[in-house]
Design an enzyme around this catalytic site. Sequence first.
Site, short mmCIF file in Angstrom:
data_model
loop_
_atom_site.label_atom_id
_atom_site.label_comp_id
_atom_site.label_asym_id
_atom_site.label_seq_id
_atom_site.Cartn_x
_atom_site.Cartn_y
_atom_site.Cartn_z
CD1 TRP A 1 -2.06 2.51 1.50
CD2 TRP A 1 -3.21 0.28 0.45
NE1 TRP A 1 -3.28 2.69 1.23
CE2 TRP A 1 -3.72 1.77 0.90
CE3 TRP A 1 -4.01 -0.47 0.20
CZ2 TRP A 1 -5.30 1.58 0.48
CZ3 TRP A 1 -5.33 -0.42 0.12
CH2 TRP A 1 -5.91 0.90 -0.15
CG HIS B 1 -7.75 -3.00 8.33
ND1 HIS B 1 -6.04 -1.75 8.00
CD2 HIS B 1 -8.21 -3.05 7.01
CE1 HIS B 1 -6.37 -2.46 7.46
NE2 HIS B 1 -6.90 -1.65 6.55
CD GLU C 1 -8.94 -5.95 1.59
OE1 GLU C 1 -9.63 -5.12 1.60
OE2 GLU C 1 -7.75 -6.21 2.21
#
EC number: 3.5.1.9
Length: 219
Positions: free
Chosen positions: A29, A69, A182
Amino acid sequence: MEAKGRRAGVNANKWIDISQPLDERTAGWPGDTPFVYERAWRKEDTGSVNVGRIRMSLHTGTHIDAPYHFDDAGAKAIDLELDVYLGEAVVVHVPGARAIGIGDLSGAELGQAARLLLRTDAWPDRRAFPAWIPPVEPELAAYLAVRGVRLLGLDLPSVDPLDSKELPAHHALAAHGIHILEGLVLDHVEPGRYELAALPLPLALADGSPTRAALRKLV
Ligand SMILES: Nc1ccccc1C(=O)C[C@H](N)C(=O)O
Ligand SMILES: [Zn+2]
Ligand SMILES: [Zn+2]
């Protein structure tokens, strides 16, 4: 007597790896902790062993999101039920979607599977972080929950738009008891019914966990 090639471990119906390799080139990310592996001790020095250590964001590569999260009161990685990450899964191909909604799944055979994996093909070059991904529409959460889905996995780094602060799909899925997986690799996986294994690590305080995800065709 068992036929050759049918013994446990030499089964023709092999487990397929659907995880991203983790190394320095794994696209994390933007701005988040990059992946680093290093040898804390080297065999040349210890005389016996190499001992490695890693440093990484828990949301790198193929990983699960713990509810913590996106929710301060949410469950941590160690609290997640193992049954969610082990068992029958259906892979559905949804190429070219601008967003992933109920309409994209209406033709799909979800069957009895409690796990749904979406192959979008929308992140073709995993060595670079994508500029854009098709988000999951939050309305999909209720639709999937009614059909008994407890895990939604996909070949993208998020279920929400990359710049989202509200994370509507993350929250809608969690509110319906659907867990999130993911960063899968599904390019080589045909739609259909599989067994999935994608356990998180027992990280006691963590907001997510890398996972080695694998599929085996159900016959
Ligand atoms: N690592 C990040 C750093 C900053 C902001 C978001 C993320 C994320 O990972 C979000 C993504 N939806 C995720 O759950 O994996
Ligand atoms: Zn994540
Ligand atoms: Zn996420």
